[in-house]
Design an enzyme around this catalytic site. Structure first.
Site, short mmCIF file in Angstrom:
data_model
loop_
_atom_site.label_atom_id
_atom_site.label_comp_id
_atom_site.label_asym_id
_atom_site.label_seq_id
_atom_site.Cartn_x
_atom_site.Cartn_y
_atom_site.Cartn_z
N ASP A 155 -2.66 3.83 6.26
CA ASP A 155 -1.44 3.88 7.05
C ASP A 155 -0.65 2.61 6.78
O ASP A 155 -1.04 1.78 5.94
CB ASP A 155 -1.77 4.05 8.55
CG ASP A 155 -0.71 4.91 9.25
OD1 ASP A 155 0.47 4.53 9.20
OD2 ASP A 155 -1.07 5.94 9.83
N HIS A 163 4.16 6.65 6.16
CA HIS A 163 3.03 5.82 6.60
C HIS A 163 2.31 5.20 5.39
O HIS A 163 1.08 5.24 5.29
CB HIS A 163 2.05 6.66 7.44
CG HIS A 163 2.60 6.99 8.80
ND1 HIS A 163 2.77 6.04 9.78
CD2 HIS A 163 3.01 8.16 9.34
CE1 HIS A 163 3.27 6.61 10.87
NE2 HIS A 163 3.43 7.89 10.63
N GLU A 219 5.91 12.29 9.93
CA GLU A 219 6.80 11.16 10.21
C GLU A 219 7.27 10.42 8.96
O GLU A 219 7.03 9.22 8.81
CB GLU A 219 6.08 10.19 11.16
CG GLU A 219 5.71 10.84 12.48
CD GLU A 219 4.99 9.93 13.46
OE1 GLU A 219 5.29 10.03 14.65
OE2 GLU A 219 4.13 9.13 13.03
C1 ACM Z 1 0.87 12.01 14.22
O1 ACM Z 1 0.47 11.81 15.38
N1 ACM Z 1 1.87 11.30 13.73
C2 ACM Z 1 0.28 13.05 13.38
#
Ligand code: ACM
Ligand code: ZN
Length: 782
Positions: free
Chosen positions: A211, A285, A349
């Site tokens: 991440d 991420h 995201e």
């Molecule tokens: C997430 O909680 N962004 C998958």
């Protein structure tokens, strides 16, 4: 309900003691979590003794390992020595614990059948998985001491209640996720985490390895991923929304799991019938990877550092061949470590801001005739999927992979709600349900005011338990695509192993039951009763679980006749007393004993706790209750809220004020205005109308742009008494925006409040163009 169970429980236990030779303390006989599909309870016990034989088919290594695991645990906890007997040919053992591989369609790949009789236990299953789960059930039919890591001193009755059990899982995918990017945890702890999954018949461990804040798996071809990407030069202090600008601890933090360690975990999990699914996040991420190799990003000439704060970063992977080669190389090494059927590729995201500005990304949109950046993301995932498929494996992605078109064989993790899962199932794609509002165990499980800092939300155990992963609106022929359910644990605010367990347990036991037990067998009262024994098992396993389960639960309701707020307490803990105070002091056994609902007529701080044998169990409940002219009054809303509904039926007038730490205490309108009429039931003189709104721009919650208040004696003709224009929200930190109108003893029965939502998130905001939230609570009339 609880009393009835308790009676049953004692009755059964006494019976058990009566039948056993040893006449030891009775133990819970059938407190199995998750609850089996079918149990027929029988009289009597099978007693474990030195020399009890476990009969397994000869040359079946898998069953031998399962038997050895059982023997080992029994030896550790009890000192009893059981032994393995390999059976050849047509020999039919007449005593002991007998494993027989059978062909029983009803129980599927993971199910088992179990017959416990006084002299013999028969286990039948199609596959080793079933035997493994039968053994987990046997452990739970033994005293909780069986989970002890050392020989117990009290030497309980090591016997198993007679029964006939048929058991198999509701869902084939029963998962738990752990984010090790934000904080990482020792290998030994990961093994303990896996033990707990196995004990509850879970079969997937989704390991979130990369991440923005850290790259946590060794990759040989790109050493800077570990030299640079695995370390950050500090971590956010407090919550993301606490301070502006944010503060950091400047302590270097990091590390990664070596290939050897990861393989050790994979093998350990496999021995417990758990598949480890690695997640390598893309295209978003990805800051840790980009910090190591800036050429992977659209802004190639920028110097990046591994993320120190949380949230969503704009810098994501670019769409160059360099990036695809890098990811294919990384995935190749990852697939060498993880033999799993699935590889999770993230996909959530991913802001498109950089792609919009990037020459290369724009040229990709043109070359591949894509409509927009969403289709570019879809192109990205398709390409990675083709690579993963070419290696004989399948991808899982978070539900954003639906945007711009799903990759052909992708499995979708539906996290933003059930709707995306339904969309994917309707397109004949497998789906794993993991919606935030039921399955995010990093959300608060009790009053945030008294809990360790968490990301937000509110998902107490009962809420988790109430979840049915099969969406009601999904047509019967598409239901097969819902392959399971998973709970997620993101660790932004979870810095150590103890807190991981605190957040997971007991909620993960609820997840295990919704994943395994048929929906029609699910029963909260039965679950709470069985959990009393499960807590003892946690104790022997050294699990630092949360004890809210036994806290006082309070509810309040306005009593029109008495014109007061009636407060009612409950506890799930049997044989306990609740003591409470209304003067702000801490409750003790000398405080007021709760015997039934009581009323309050003015602002009061209420504190209560459960006591057993004079000692406090669980945490102190505390809440400030207000009594206004509006308290308990009914109202109508033009726009009904859908997600944020508050905590009671008439939450806007319940006398409980929302606070910044508890999102669930607010009423939230997505893109819509507050338009409310409160009926005070009779005309009366009032001095003040007030309301609180929330501003938390980072969470897409904006103050109203305009508030207008009206009064009306008859509910037909309304007179405006105040109009305030607040305009666009310029706040940088979350705050409560109080609003009030002072009136000089105006006479009215109806009050109307209109607060204008700003509509959509403004330009430049991460949610640009999406509906803005308007949060309100409480509306006060005095
Ligand atoms: C997430 O909680 N962004 C998958
Ligand atoms: Zn780019």
């Amino acid at each position: 309900m609880l009393r009835k169970y308790l009676f049953l429980f004692i009755g059964m236990a006494v019976m058990a003691a009566g039948c056993s030779k040893a006449q030891k303390e009775p133990h819970a006989r059938y407190d199995i979590v998750p609850l089996p599909v079918k149990i027929t309870e029988k009289e009597g016990n099978f007693a474990l003794e030195n020399g009890t034989e476990i009969c397994i088919p000869a040359q079946n290594e898998a069953l031998k390992k399962i038997a050895e695991m059982f023997i080992q645990q029994i030896r550790t906890a009890s000192g009893l020595e059981l032994k393995i007997k390999e059976i050849t040919g047509s020999e039919t053992p007449q005593k002991g614990i007998v494993f027989t591989v059978s062909k029983i369609d009803e129980i599927g790949a993971e199910g088992y059948k179990l017959w416990v009789e006084k002299g013999k236990i028969d286990i039948q299953a199609n596959q080793p998985n079933g035997f493994f789960y039968a053994i987990q059930t046997l452990f739970q039919m033994l005293p909780p001491e069986v989970y002890s890591k050392e020989k117990v001193k009290n030497n309980p009755d090591w016997s198993i209640a007679c029964a006939e059990i048929t058991d198999f899982p509701r869902f084939q995918y029963r998962g738990m996720h752990l984010d090790v990017a934000r904080h990482l945890f020792p290998v030994e702890f990961i093994k303990k985490y896996i033990d707990l999954l196995a004990m509850q018949k879970m079969n997937r461990f989704h390991w979130h390895l990369t991440d923005d804040q850290g790259w946590r798996i060794q990759i040989d071809k790109y050493p800077k991923l570990n030299e640079i990407g695995s370390w950050r030069n500090g971590t956010l202090i407090g919550h993301y929304n606490d301070t502006f600008p944010q503060q950091f601890d400047n302590v270097r933090y990091g590390g990664f799991y070596t290939k050897a360690e990861a393989k050790e975990i994979v093998a350990y999990a496999a021995s417990k019938y758990i598949e480890v699914i690695p997640e390598i996040e893309m295209p978003g991420h990805a800051v840790a990877a980009i910090a190591a190799y800036p050429e992977l990003c659209c802004r190639k000439d920028t110097v990046f550092e591994v993320g120190k704060t949380f949230g969503v970063y704009d810098d994501v992977f670019c769409t160059t061949d360099t990036v695809f080669t890098f990811l294919e190389d990384v995935l190749t090494e990852v697939m060498e470590i993880f033999p799993s059927q699935y590889i999770h590729i993230g996909g959530d995201e991913c802001p498109k801001n950089n792609w919009r500005k990037c020459k290369h990304c724009q040229s990709m949109i043109k070359t591949h005739k894509l409509k927009d950046e969403h289709e570019l993301q879809s192109y990205f995932i398709h390409r990675i999927e083709a690579f993963v498929n070419s290696k004989g494996k399948k991808i899982i992605g978070w539900d954003e992979i639906l945007e711009g078109g799903l990759a052909p064989n992708a499995t979708v993790m539906s996290w933003r709600g059930d709707e995306e899962g339904v969309k994917a199932a309707m397109q004949d794609h497998d789906v794993i349900m993991t919606p935030t509002s039921f399955c995010y165990l990093n959300y608060y499980q009790a009053d945030p005011q008294t809990e360790p800092l968490a990301i937000g939300g509110f998902v107490p155990t009962q809420k988790v338990y109430s979840y049915n992963p099969m969406p009601e609106n999904l047509p019967a022929d598409k239901q097969k695509y819902i392959i399971g359910v998973q709970a997620n644990l993101w660790t932004e605010y979870i810095k150590d192993s103890k807190l991981v367990e605190y957040m997971l347990y007991p909620r993960a036991s609820a997840i295990a039951e919704i994943a395994w037990t048929p929906n029609e067998r699910k029963n909260w009262d039965s679950f709470t009763k069985r959990m009393l024994t499960q807590f003892k098992r946690y104790d022997y396993l050294g699990v630092t679980y949360a004890k809210h389960f036994f806290d006082v639960k309070a509810s309040s309701e306005y009593n029109t006749q008495k014109a007061d707020v009636e407060i009612k307490f409950e506890t799930l803990f049997p044989d306990t007393k609740i003591y409470y105070t209304t003067d702000g002091t801490e409750p003790t056994v000398n405080s007021k004993l709760y015997t039934g609902p009581f009323g309050i007529k003015e602002k009061t701080m209420v504190k209560a706790a459960t006591f057993k044998d004079g000692k406090k169990v669980g945490n102190v409940y505390k809440k400030e209750f207000y009594v206004f002219k509006s308290t308990g009054m009914k109202y109508t809303l033009v726009n009904e809220p859908k997600t944020y509904l508050g905590t009671t039926k008439y939450s806007l007038t319940d006398g409980i004020m929302a606070n910044l730490k508890s999102p669930d205490t607010w009423i939230g309108f997505s893109g819509k205005d507050l338009d409310i009429i409160i009926d005070l039931t009779k005309e009366q003189s009032i001095k003040r109308i007030a309301a609180n709104f929330e501003s938390a721009v980072d969470s897409w919650i904006f103050q109203p742009t305009e508030i207008e208040v009206f009064i009306s004696p008859d509910g037909k003709t309304f007179t405006s008494v105040s109009k305030q224009v607040l305009g666009a929200d310029k706040n940088t930190v979350p705050k409560i925006i109080p609003f009030e109108v002072l009136l000089n003893n105006a006479s009215t029965r109806f009050i109307k409040v209109m607060a204008k939502n700003q509509g959509i998130c403004p330009k430049g905001h991460p949610g640009e163009g999406n509906p803005a939230w308007l949060f309100v609570d409480e509306i006060v009339v005095e």
